[in-house]
Scaffold this motif. Sequence first.
Motif, mmCIF file in Angstrom:
data_model
loop_
_atom_site.group_PDB
_atom_site.id
_atom_site.type_symbol
_atom_site.label_atom_id
_atom_site.label_comp_id
_atom_site.label_asym_id
_atom_site.label_seq_id
_atom_site.Cartn_x
_atom_site.Cartn_y
_atom_site.Cartn_z
ATOM 1 N N TRP A 98 7.912 2.016 -4.312
ATOM 2 C CA TRP A 98 6.460 2.049 -4.563
ATOM 3 C C TRP A 98 6.128 3.438 -5.099
ATOM 4 N N SER A 148 -1.775 4.694 -9.414
ATOM 5 C CA SER A 148 -1.866 4.394 -7.985
ATOM 6 C C SER A 148 -2.917 5.223 -7.262
ATOM 7 N N VAL A 167 5.302 7.034 -4.939
ATOM 8 C CA VAL A 167 5.352 7.928 -3.786
ATOM 9 C C VAL A 167 6.011 9.241 -4.179
ATOM 10 N N HIS A 181 0.545 8.938 -0.070
ATOM 11 C CA HIS A 181 1.736 8.599 -0.850
ATOM 12 C C HIS A 181 2.818 9.675 -0.686
ATOM 13 N N TYR A 229 -0.222 -0.864 -2.698
ATOM 14 C CA TYR A 229 0.346 0.356 -3.264
ATOM 15 C C TYR A 229 -0.738 1.304 -3.780
#
Length: 822
Positions: A611, A530, A613, A546, A50
């Motif tokens: 996740w 992330s 995004v 992402h 991720y």
Amino acid sequence: MKRQTLDTGWTISRLRAPSSAPALPNSIPATVPGNVHLDLMAAQLITDPYLDVNEISQDWVGRSAWRYRLAFDWDGEDAERIDLSCLGLDTAARLELNGTVLGETRNMHRSYRFGIGDHLKSGRNELIVDFQSAYEHGEEVRRQLGSAADIPQNYPGPSNLIRKMACNFGWDWGPTVVTSGIWKPVVIESWSKARLGSIRPEITLQGSQGVARLHVEIEWADKGTDSVALVLSIGGKRAEVRVAQGETHALIECRIDNPQVWWPHGMGGQPLYDLDLQLLGSDGTALDGWKRRVGFRSVRLDTTPDEIGSAFTLVVNDVPVFARGANWIPDDCFLPRVTRERYRERIAQARDANMNMLRVWGGGIYETDTFYEECDAAGIMVWQDFLFACATYPEEEPVYSEVEAEAREAITRLMPYASLVIWNGNNENIWGYFDWGWQDVLGNRPWGAGYYLDLLPKLVAEIDPTRPYWPGSPYSGSMEIAPNADEHGCKHIWDVWNEVGYETYRNYIPRFCSEFGWQAPPTFATLAQSIREKDRAPASPSVMHHQKATGGNDKLLQGLEGWFPHPQNFDDWLFVTQLNQARAISYGIDHMRSHRPTCMGTIVWQLNDCWPVTSWAAIDGAGRKKPLWYALKHSYAPHLLTIQPRGNGLAAVAVNDATLFWRVPFTVERFDFTGKLLARHHVWRILCDRFENTDIDIPTEVATPGDPRHEYLRARLGDAEAWWFFEKDMKLQYPQPRFDIETIQTTGGITATITAQSLLRDVCLFVDRINPNAEVDDMLVNLAPGESRTFKIKGISKEAFDDADLSAILRTANQVAERPHH
């Protein structure tokens, strides 16, 4: 029945891999339930996929074959039958016990049972589960199907050929992390004489009685002469039936007079009854048992023809229900990480946003029992897709029999749950067949219609006759009528976002909107966890990685046209795109709710992410609330007041989804941006009955601005209010935001009281920038000059807030509406 769960001592090893794969140890500790990715991360053999762009360097994991191995001791249990029960294997597996092949599996969505009594030995035993790569399995099925496999598919990978979670292969909001492994428990079950097989509980209301009717299959261990007894207990009632040796089906029923009734959230309580089914031997010995918590309610789908077309209304306990909801996707690409606590939190977030429905989307999974248990407890209705999404599907073998077996098991497993109110055949496949050019490619080949229009409705009617079935989303109810017609069935609105601005929502009045959405990035804290700081720019490779939607970031900017200028820095980009998402969805929901009862449902795409995004979600991949969540809470309020165009003027529309009539004073006023009152209209009382709408005309002299760039309407009806601005933000002459702020320490957090010195539109506090675990109770608040609002913030101290630079934390539309000066 004795059960031994095999959940410790497992290892994994790699059997085959692409040449690009790195070297690995011969044996790696494994967690069961789990999957290969999680075990490799735990062993620090791969990084978190991720983070940054790690996903692309780990493609080899999903293209490799893997072996699970377990050595376990067996004490020689004295039982007539011993079975190995595997509740979830992802996906194509071969099982071997002590050198003997037990069987093979081909479906992630099914459970499997193998007789192992002849293959166990006292002392040490070895169980091996070998998993084929999903890609390899897909190619194998493709060869078996021949030309039947050459049919349209919207996303990469073989997800339409194999029975595996489709979004594993990537979606326009999800990464390509193709999992493999034992994702649900593995249990040894030892039993004698007889055991309970499948159990189909029909739990419903008939007049004043609650009915629990159970269709029970019984499996026998031998061919003796003893009978068994089924004993059903629920709500203080008890029923017993004798079952003769060799009889494999039985029916047992209890009826409860005037039971407490299960209602959707906001309409009543969610009482659940303990249901206990026992299988007893002829001597009274307990052989097996089955327990669930069930709720009594009735449900049907009203599709009555009318002067517009035909209705699409869910009717629960004989009451038409407006579905206020969101679509649900798997909450993590790595399913075993989704714990009961996480399900409970996510479903509580839906309920707290005033939702009463979640649609379990067809590109994911039939959710775990925990999900439905939590929906039962929260009063969240569930629309359940069968698992077909955005593709054509072969109807030939070996696919057809897997689909049928999977559907039979899923229907049976989910029947106990009161929250489950409708079965749906597929996601967008009928739409795709008619409108996406599929017919040109297909010719006369089967594409899935046989599932949606024949097999699945027959199975639901046979197995679960208490619930309605609908062939697809969207679907008009007839293959002779356009699948996405406003006048019939359920509709998806996707020209908004993909092609046109959200003003276009007002062009549609669907009978039920089961998908519509608008994108925005995740919260700052989630993005920061992330993507490294140096890469935090809208067009950086990490941020773009992402963003999985084709042209997604371009559409974010296109969607600002007329409303806001293109942002000049990352912080403004993050805020204005999140604000625009919230505005867009509120715009659509308020419009559609204002047209009740023509429209009887809005299911926004989507509640959650799997996740970190940029996506359509209201709750990001770390479980943090985006501004959209607060917008949903406002627009899904049981009492909604919204100002809408009606004819040549404006009307305030009162929407009452509460169970009591709404009778309160109504006021609408026109102000300029300095707070000066320009016009006013007051009605002593407005009556809006329960589950109805009331349109309130706004007089022309109030609704007509002198200077549309500098004026707004504000309407109040009891506990609800609505604002109306006469122009898009870029044309409005907002004042520079001026305010005072006062904080007070409280238990577990602070309160922050903002007092407006100027008009403030869409006040947001992004406290996750101070502490990633901090959360505010409200956002998107409008304040007139002189007004105050107290925000409750948890997870933060007064000192930390007072010391923070508020420039990126306290944001308003005023700050980003003005064109940049050069």
